[in-house]
Design a protein around this motif. Structure first.
Motif, PDB file in Angstrom:
ATOM      1  N   UNK A  28       0.839  -1.199   0.000  1.00 21.70           N
ATOM      2  CA  UNK A  28       0.000   0.000   0.000  1.00 21.70           C
ATOM      3  C   UNK A  28       0.874   1.248   0.000  1.00 21.70           C
ATOM      4  N   UNK A  29       1.970   1.210   0.770  1.00 19.19           N
ATOM      5  CA  UNK A  29       2.899   2.337   0.782  1.00 19.19           C
ATOM      6  C   UNK A  29       3.505   2.540  -0.608  1.00 19.19           C
ATOM      7  N   UNK A  30       3.899   1.434  -1.237  1.00 18.15           N
ATOM      8  CA  UNK A  30       4.491   1.524  -2.570  1.00 18.15           C
ATOM      9  C   UNK A  30       3.491   2.089  -3.574  1.00 18.15           C
ATOM     10  N   UNK A  31       2.242   1.661  -3.453  1.00 18.74           N
ATOM     11  CA  UNK A  31       1.206   2.158  -4.354  1.00 18.74           C
ATOM     12  C   UNK A  31       1.032   3.665  -4.193  1.00 18.74           C
ATOM     13  N   UNK A  32       1.007   4.119  -2.950  1.00 19.26           N
ATOM     14  CA  UNK A  32       0.863   5.551  -2.703  1.00 19.26           C
ATOM     15  C   UNK A  32       2.109   6.312  -3.142  1.00 19.26           C
ATOM     16  N   UNK A  64      12.616   7.161   3.399  1.00 24.80           N
ATOM     17  CA  UNK A  64      13.151   5.952   4.025  1.00 24.80           C
ATOM     18  C   UNK A  64      13.610   6.279   5.448  1.00 24.80           C
ATOM     19  N   UNK A  65      12.893   5.841   6.468  1.00 24.96           N
ATOM     20  CA  UNK A  65      13.237   6.219   7.852  1.00 24.96           C
ATOM     21  C   UNK A  65      14.525   5.589   8.365  1.00 24.96           C
ATOM     22  N   UNK A  66      14.973   4.512   7.715  1.00 22.34           N
ATOM     23  CA  UNK A  66      16.160   3.804   8.222  1.00 22.34           C
ATOM     24  C   UNK A  66      17.435   4.187   7.475  1.00 22.34           C
ATOM     25  N   UNK A  67      17.344   5.232   6.673  1.00 27.38           N
ATOM     26  CA  UNK A  67      18.488   5.625   5.848  1.00 27.38           C
ATOM     27  C   UNK A  67      19.725   5.933   6.694  1.00 27.38           C
ATOM     28  N   UNK A 138       9.581   0.156   5.785  1.00 19.89           N
ATOM     29  CA  UNK A 138      10.825   0.674   5.213  1.00 19.89           C
ATOM     30  C   UNK A 138      10.640   1.986   4.460  1.00 19.89           C
ATOM     31  N   UNK A 139       9.392   2.367   4.172  1.00 22.29           N
ATOM     32  CA  UNK A 139       9.142   3.724   3.691  1.00 22.29           C
ATOM     33  C   UNK A 139       7.962   4.298   4.468  1.00 22.29           C
TER      34      UNK A 139
END
Length: 347
Positions: A28-32, A64-67, A138-139
């Motif tokens: 869903x995140x990727x779609x958005x 990306x919060x873990x960058x 991851x995003x």
């Protein structure tokens, strides 16, 4: 079965495995994420007047919060593992990692870490692998606003600082969202003067007016609101501020009779609306919460006091002796100018 068919079958199996690992919500995140790029391109080609946005946060940018995550933190799928390199207090770990989770109050995360990992002491030995509950995917939503959020109407709910501390709040908010609300108002600073989140505004840190805050990570709180497609309004009680008047008497309205704080001893202390430092304090707070993702800042108690011995009130008039209307109008004009630079509405 031909070699080509085997390859296709293997690819399908791998795709299924990947979906299981990252879970459906990540798709869903990727779609958005893709939709966000689509809308960005569309808006660059079509004039804004031809675009009608009904839901304020339907299309969002992601990051990306873990960058830049620390090396002792490992994120894989829906798992977040932390291995301290030295002995650490669980409370310190919670403060350190709260930004990588859906928790916005450190004590809640601390209790969850203790429960999930069966930690029996206040400290964790070096090399201990801890599972961190409710990690971010991851995003995640990027709260940076590239333009002012448009919303056709507001049907919202208000939360005081203390009510935000409840662990049931997000569940209640989800139910209210299902019932039709599209906005949430929460207290950044109430009339008591408490700044309800961990602020980085220098004067707030210096005076420690966020000491009794119910929120440790307001960015996560706002992100949680945004994930429910809610328009976020941050309320600031401006000139009625008991804590600031007490901690910094120079900012308070003075008493002509005593030279001390006006209305001293009452439950209603006010800071001086004509003082530059008071303007700076409130505008800095408003700009900080705007930069953290709030769509709108709502100023309350944006007036002079109307009760108490008004004849005893002495004002500094840092901007020259102006009427009350002129003073308030100029404050709002300055605040609006600063907040509009951050694509944030003012009410």
């Amino acid at each position: 079965m031909t070699y080509k068919a085997k390859i296709v079958k293997l690819v399908i199996v791998l795709c299924i495995v990947i979906v299981i690992i990252v879970k459906w919500h990540t798709l869903a995140y990727l779609a958005n994420y893709i939709k966000g790029y689509y809308v960005t391109i569309k808006e660059s080609l079509i004039t804004p007047d031809t675009v009608s946005i009904i839901y304020p946060t339907r299309f969002l940018n992601y990051k990306h919060p873990y960058h830049n995550a620390p090396c002792d933190l490992l994120h894989c799928g829906n798992m977040l593992l932390y291995t301290p390199s030295k002995e650490e207090r669980v409370s310190d770990i919670a403060q350190k990692l709260i930004g990588y989770t859906y928790y916005y109050k450190a004590s809640h995360l601390q209790n969850a870490i203790v429960s999930l990992n069966a930690v029996s002491s206040k400290t964790v030995a070096a090399g201990t692998v801890l599972v961190i509950p409710h990690p971010l995917p991851f995003i995640t939503i990027d709260l940076t606003k590239k333009s002012m959020t448009q919303i056709p109407y507001v049907k919202g709910v208000y939360y005081s600082g203390n009510s935000l501390a409840s662990q049931k709040m997000m569940c209640q908010l989800y139910q209210l969202k299902q019932a039709g609300i599209n906005a949430v108002v929460f207290d950044v600073k109430d009339v008591c003067g408490t700044v309800n989140y961990k602020s980085h505004v220098p004067i707030v840190v210096e005076l420690n007016t966020h000491e009794k805050r119910p929120i440790d990570d307001v960015v996560t709180l706002i992100r949680n609101f945004k994930e429910l497609d809610l328009y976020v309004i941050a309320r600031i009680a401006v000139f009625r501020d008991h804590l600031l008047a007490t901690k910094s008497p120079d900012m308070a309205i003075k008493s002509k009779r005593t030279g001390g704080i006006w209305n001293q001893g009452s439950k209603e202390l006010w800071v001086d609306p004509t003082k530059q430092s008071v303007w700076d304090y409130n505008i800095a707070l408003a700009c900080e919460i705007a930069s953290m993702g709030a769509d709108e800042v709502q100023f309350d108690y944006i007036r002079f006091p109307t009760t108490g011995d008004l004849s005893d009130a002495q004002y500094a008039y840092d901007f020259g002796k102006k009427s009350k209307v002129e003073t308030i109008t100029e404050f709002l004009a300055k605040a609006k100018n600063e907040l509009h630079k951050l694509n944030t509405a003012v009410s």
